[in-house]
Write a protein that holds these residues in place. Structure first.
Motif, PDB file in Angstrom:
ATOM      1  N   ALA A   1      82.972  11.667  41.811  1.00 33.47           N
ATOM      2  CA  ALA A   1      83.044  10.556  42.741  1.00 33.47           C
ATOM      3  C   ALA A   1      83.887  10.926  43.953  1.00 33.47           C
ATOM      4  CB  ALA A   1      83.610   9.324  42.042  1.00 33.47           C
ATOM      5  N   GLU A   2      85.165  11.257  43.707  1.00 32.76           N
ATOM      6  CA  GLU A   2      86.018  11.695  44.804  1.00 32.76           C
ATOM      7  C   GLU A   2      86.112  13.213  44.754  1.00 32.76           C
ATOM      8  OE1 GLU A   2      87.170   9.640  47.037  1.00 32.76           O
ATOM      9  OE2 GLU A   2      86.353   7.891  46.010  1.00 32.76           O
ATOM     10  N   CYS A   3      86.310  13.824  45.911  1.00 33.79           N
ATOM     11  CA  CYS A   3      86.460  15.272  45.929  1.00 33.79           C
ATOM     12  C   CYS A   3      87.901  15.615  45.584  1.00 33.79           C
ATOM     13  CB  CYS A   3      86.091  15.848  47.292  1.00 33.79           C
ATOM     14  SG  CYS A   3      86.028  17.658  47.272  1.00 33.79           S
ATOM     15  N   SER A   4      88.088  16.188  44.427  1.00 35.17           N
ATOM     16  CA  SER A   4      89.446  16.502  43.953  1.00 35.17           C
ATOM     17  C   SER A   4      89.585  17.987  43.675  1.00 35.17           C
ATOM     18  CB  SER A   4      89.747  15.697  42.685  1.00 35.17           C
ATOM     19  OG  SER A   4      88.753  15.951  41.697  1.00 35.17           O
ATOM     20  N   ILE A   5      88.975  18.800  44.516  1.00 31.36           N
ATOM     21  CA  ILE A   5      89.023  20.250  44.332  1.00 31.36           C
ATOM     22  C   ILE A   5      90.419  20.761  44.679  1.00 31.36           C
ATOM     23  CG2 ILE A   5      88.128  22.454  45.160  1.00 31.36           C
ATOM     24  CD1 ILE A   5      85.471  21.032  45.679  1.00 31.36           C
ATOM     25  N   GLU A   6      90.984  21.553  43.787  1.00 31.95           N
ATOM     26  CA  GLU A   6      92.285  22.154  44.025  1.00 31.95           C
ATOM     27  C   GLU A   6      92.091  23.570  44.558  1.00 31.95           C
ATOM     28  OE1 GLU A   6      94.650  21.979  40.541  1.00 31.95           O
ATOM     29  OE2 GLU A   6      94.563  19.789  40.383  1.00 31.95           O
ATOM     30  N   GLY A   7      92.802  23.885  45.594  1.00 29.28           N
ATOM     31  CA  GLY A   7      92.682  25.214  46.167  1.00 29.28           C
ATOM     32  C   GLY A   7      92.908  25.164  47.662  1.00 29.28           C
TER      33      GLY A   7
ATOM     34  N   LYS B   1      82.296  18.189  53.662  1.00 26.34           N
ATOM     35  CA  LYS B   1      83.458  17.969  54.530  1.00 26.34           C
ATOM     36  C   LYS B   1      84.468  16.998  53.921  1.00 26.34           C
ATOM     37  CE  LYS B   1      80.948  19.008  58.804  1.00 26.34           C
ATOM     38  NZ  LYS B   1      80.347  18.436  60.041  1.00 26.34           N
ATOM     39  N   THR B   2      84.029  16.160  52.982  1.00 25.09           N
ATOM     40  CA  THR B   2      84.976  15.239  52.340  1.00 25.09           C
ATOM     41  C   THR B   2      85.990  15.984  51.485  1.00 25.09           C
ATOM     42  OG1 THR B   2      83.606  14.853  50.367  1.00 25.09           O
ATOM     43  CG2 THR B   2      83.204  13.428  52.277  1.00 25.09           C
ATOM     44  N   CYS B   3      85.712  17.247  51.188  1.00 25.92           N
ATOM     45  CA  CYS B   3      86.651  18.056  50.403  1.00 25.92           C
ATOM     46  C   CYS B   3      87.741  18.677  51.261  1.00 25.92           C
ATOM     47  CB  CYS B   3      85.895  19.166  49.661  1.00 25.92           C
ATOM     48  SG  CYS B   3      84.729  18.547  48.425  1.00 25.92           S
ATOM     49  N   GLY B   4      87.621  18.548  52.567  1.00 26.12           N
ATOM     50  CA  GLY B   4      88.610  19.134  53.462  1.00 26.12           C
ATOM     51  C   GLY B   4      89.947  18.404  53.384  1.00 26.12           C
ATOM     52  N   ASN B   5      91.014  19.153  53.468  1.00 23.25           N
ATOM     53  CA  ASN B   5      92.362  18.581  53.505  1.00 23.25           C
ATOM     54  C   ASN B   5      93.275  19.551  54.258  1.00 23.25           C
ATOM     55  OD1 ASN B   5      93.311  20.600  51.569  1.00 23.25           O
ATOM     56  ND2 ASN B   5      92.213  19.397  50.022  1.00 23.25           N
TER      57      ASN B   5
ATOM     58  N   ASP C   1      79.770  21.673  32.795  1.00 20.67           N
ATOM     59  CA  ASP C   1      80.100  20.331  32.323  1.00 20.67           C
ATOM     60  C   ASP C   1      80.721  19.471  33.416  1.00 20.67           C
ATOM     61  OD1 ASP C   1      79.143  20.969  29.810  1.00 20.67           O
ATOM     62  OD2 ASP C   1      81.116  21.551  29.032  1.00 20.67           O
ATOM     63  N   LYS C   2      81.607  20.050  34.187  1.00 21.02           N
ATOM     64  CA  LYS C   2      82.287  19.270  35.229  1.00 21.02           C
ATOM     65  C   LYS C   2      81.297  18.682  36.219  1.00 21.02           C
ATOM     66  CE  LYS C   2      85.786  19.559  38.874  1.00 21.02           C
ATOM     67  NZ  LYS C   2      86.831  20.390  39.530  1.00 21.02           N
ATOM     68  N   TYR C   3      80.286  19.470  36.592  1.00 16.56           N
ATOM     69  CA  TYR C   3      79.335  19.022  37.613  1.00 16.56           C
ATOM     70  C   TYR C   3      77.955  18.703  37.041  1.00 16.56           C
ATOM     71  CZ  TYR C   3      82.854  20.511  40.965  1.00 16.56           C
ATOM     72  OH  TYR C   3      84.018  20.639  41.684  1.00 16.56           O
ATOM     73  N   ASN C   4      77.877  18.642  35.722  1.00 21.46           N
ATOM     74  CA  ASN C   4      76.610  18.290  35.075  1.00 21.46           C
ATOM     75  C   ASN C   4      75.472  19.160  35.601  1.00 21.46           C
ATOM     76  OD1 ASN C   4      74.769  16.921  33.462  1.00 21.46           O
ATOM     77  ND2 ASN C   4      74.376  15.354  35.015  1.00 21.46           N
TER      78      ASN C   4
ATOM     79  N   PRO D   1      84.791  32.683  46.049  1.00 23.33           N
ATOM     80  CA  PRO D   1      83.511  32.182  45.547  1.00 23.33           C
ATOM     81  C   PRO D   1      83.672  30.975  44.631  1.00 23.33           C
ATOM     82  CG  PRO D   1      84.067  34.276  44.511  1.00 23.33           C
ATOM     83  CD  PRO D   1      85.038  34.077  45.633  1.00 23.33           C
ATOM     84  N   ASP D   2      84.759  30.923  43.866  1.00 22.43           N
ATOM     85  CA  ASP D   2      85.002  29.792  42.972  1.00 22.43           C
ATOM     86  C   ASP D   2      85.172  28.506  43.770  1.00 22.43           C
ATOM     87  OD1 ASP D   2      86.732  27.902  41.298  1.00 22.43           O
ATOM     88  OD2 ASP D   2      86.299  29.468  39.823  1.00 22.43           O
ATOM     89  N   LEU D   3      85.994  28.576  44.802  1.00 22.89           N
ATOM     90  CA  LEU D   3      86.228  27.411  45.656  1.00 22.89           C
ATOM     91  C   LEU D   3      84.938  27.002  46.368  1.00 22.89           C
ATOM     92  CD1 LEU D   3      88.615  25.625  46.568  1.00 22.89           C
ATOM     93  CD2 LEU D   3      88.932  27.197  48.492  1.00 22.89           C
ATOM     94  N   THR D   4      84.210  27.993  46.871  1.00 22.91           N
ATOM     95  CA  THR D   4      82.944  27.724  47.555  1.00 22.91           C
ATOM     96  C   THR D   4      81.955  27.030  46.630  1.00 22.91           C
ATOM     97  OG1 THR D   4      83.222  29.641  49.004  1.00 22.91           O
ATOM     98  CG2 THR D   4      80.980  28.796  48.738  1.00 22.91           C
ATOM     99  N   PHE D   5      81.833  27.529  45.424  1.00 16.69           N
ATOM    100  CA  PHE D   5      80.895  26.956  44.459  1.00 16.69           C
ATOM    101  C   PHE D   5      81.229  25.496  44.168  1.00 16.69           C
ATOM    102  CE2 PHE D   5      79.215  26.212  40.159  1.00 16.69           C
ATOM    103  CZ  PHE D   5      77.911  26.660  40.311  1.00 16.69           C
ATOM    104  N   GLN D   6      82.507  25.200  44.028  1.00 16.71           N
ATOM    105  CA  GLN D   6      82.899  23.819  43.743  1.00 16.71           C
ATOM    106  C   GLN D   6      82.562  22.883  44.899  1.00 16.71           C
ATOM    107  OE1 GLN D   6      86.568  22.914  41.429  1.00 16.71           O
ATOM    108  NE2 GLN D   6      87.101  25.042  41.946  1.00 16.71           N
TER     109      GLN D   6
END
Length: 409
Positions: free
Chosen positions: A21-27, A49-53, A112-115, A310-315
């Motif tokens: 629902a919300e973008c909560s990617i750490e990195g 872009k909602t993942c930007g911080n 699992d995280k992203y079904n 690549p991990d961050l990009t994939f998420q």
């Protein structure tokens, strides 16, 4: 056979996508993504872009020059793009050159995280090369009111479409038909649709030699010349976006467009023909034959030479393709996602595929043939050469490109 069954039965392995629902990617760092420019890709870019911080910069570049830019980027020492949107044809040379990072480890880590469902996975052998998010096909768009007024039946073959064009032109409609002849890729795409539906092929799989100088190939190109007579004088400079606007502004009575543009016909902010456009499967070259169209998937790849994580990009990619995105934008395309609900704007895509439109060939020979055809068949359409001469020129261009790639001796 239902569309989903057909897609699952192909070697492309197509199906559904993600959740969150919300973008909560750490990195921290940067994720730069390049893609083509159409509505579904705009939606996904905005979701990324909602993942930007403060610690994570997301940059998305949408351009019609994406194919050329992606090729240059993935060939460089390091790529300025961490991911790119690709489709059936554009992935093949990238994969053949060994430029794509296999995504198997990331799929398993985040399944699992992203079904992540198996049908999303585009594979070459055992390697997951791309994550697909939509299926598309070209089909017929037509003015229901004009067809009814002039007693024109919805054409099911290209010969019937020519008859409809003659009738509409006689009724005073100056340019009855529209199609994207405006750049080499789009021009070749229109031709390949007709060629394959006419029983032709692009190359011999046993030898990689081209096969587009056959009677079937010549007849398909001559059909394009006949269609051109019903099009705008500017047709050779009009791309898909221009044809879309032609329909929306009432400048043509029928056109071949990508199915994901259907909902835009009823967008009151840009269309003057809301409620007046009907949709039907692409016409066949012969009665009872397969529609003259191919079906495509669109998805994202990550290059081996990316400069980022690549991990961050994939998420970031998977966040954009989550279930909520599909549910909120259900009608803009035929999403490859179990959360997708088929509607009026995708019925003609389904009909086109179910009636036998094949997947666009996923191999480097087809990609090279597409390029060679796009650069050479325009001379026939505008009357500078015969169909035979233009196709002979395309054959020479293909052989040169195939030799350069090591596909021909």
């Amino acid at each position: 056979m239902k569309l989903k069954q057909i897609l699952m039965a192909t070697a492309l392995t197509l199906a559904p996508i993600g959740a969150a629902a919300e973008c909560s990617i750490e990195g921290t760092g940067e994720v730069n993504v390049i893609s083509n420019f159409f509505e579904a890709l705009e939606v996904l870019a905005n979701e990324m872009k909602t993942c930007g911080n403060d610690g994570l910069i997301i940059d998305t570049k949408l351009t019609t020059d994406h194919k050329e830019e992606t090729s240059k980027a993935f060939t460089a020492a390091t790529s300025p793009f961490d991911a790119a949107a690709v489709a059936n044809s554009s992935i093949t040379l990238l994969q053949a050159k060994g430029q794509l990072r296999p995504l198997n480890d990331l799929v398993e880590k985040y399944r699992d995280k992203y079904n992540i469902e198996d049908g999303m996975l585009i594979k070459f052998g055992d390697d997951v090369a791309a994550i697909a998010f939509m299926v598309n096909a070209q089909h017929l768009f037509f003015r229901k009111d004009i067809f009814e007024e002039h007693g024109v039946a919805v054409p099911t073959t290209w010969d019937e479409l020519l008859v409809a064009g003659e009738k509409l032109k006689a009724a005073g409609i100056e340019h009855p038909y529209g199609a994207a002849f405006g750049n080499s890729w789009e021009l070749a795409n229109e031709y390949v649709n007709l060629l394959l539906a006419n029983g032709g092929t692009l190359f011999d799989p046993a030898t990689s030699e081209s096969t587009f100088e056959t009677p079937e190939a010549i007849a398909a190109l001559k059909m394009m010349g006949k269609l051109y007579k019903f099009m705008s004088p500017n047709a050779m400079s009009m791309d898909f976006g221009d044809v879309k606007r032609q329909l929306q502004q009432g400048d043509v009575a029928m056109a071949i467009l990508w199915g994901n543009e259907a909902s835009a016909m009823d967008d009151e902010n840009e269309s003057t023909v809301v409620g007046k456009i009907g949709f039907a499967a692409a016409p066949a070259m012969a009665a009872g034959g397969a529609p003259a169209s191919t079906f495509w998937w669109d998805g994202y790849v990550i290059p081996k030479n990316l400069d980022g994580d690549p991990d961050l990009t994939f998420q970031v990619l998977m966040h954009a393709m989550r279930e909520e995105t599909v549910k909120a934008n259900n009608d803009i395309t035929l999403w490859i996602r179990s959360a997708y609900e088929p509607g009026e704007y995708t019925t003609a895509i389904t009909d086109t595929v179910v009636n036998g439109a094949p997947p666009y060939p996923m191999n480097p020979q087809a990609s090279l043939a597409h390029g060679a055809l796009g650069e050479n068949i325009a001379d026939f359409i505008v009357g500078k050469e015969s169909a035979e001469e233009s196709l002979a020129d395309a054959t020479k261009a293909y052989r040169a490109a195939a030799k350069e790639q090591g596909l021909l001796k």
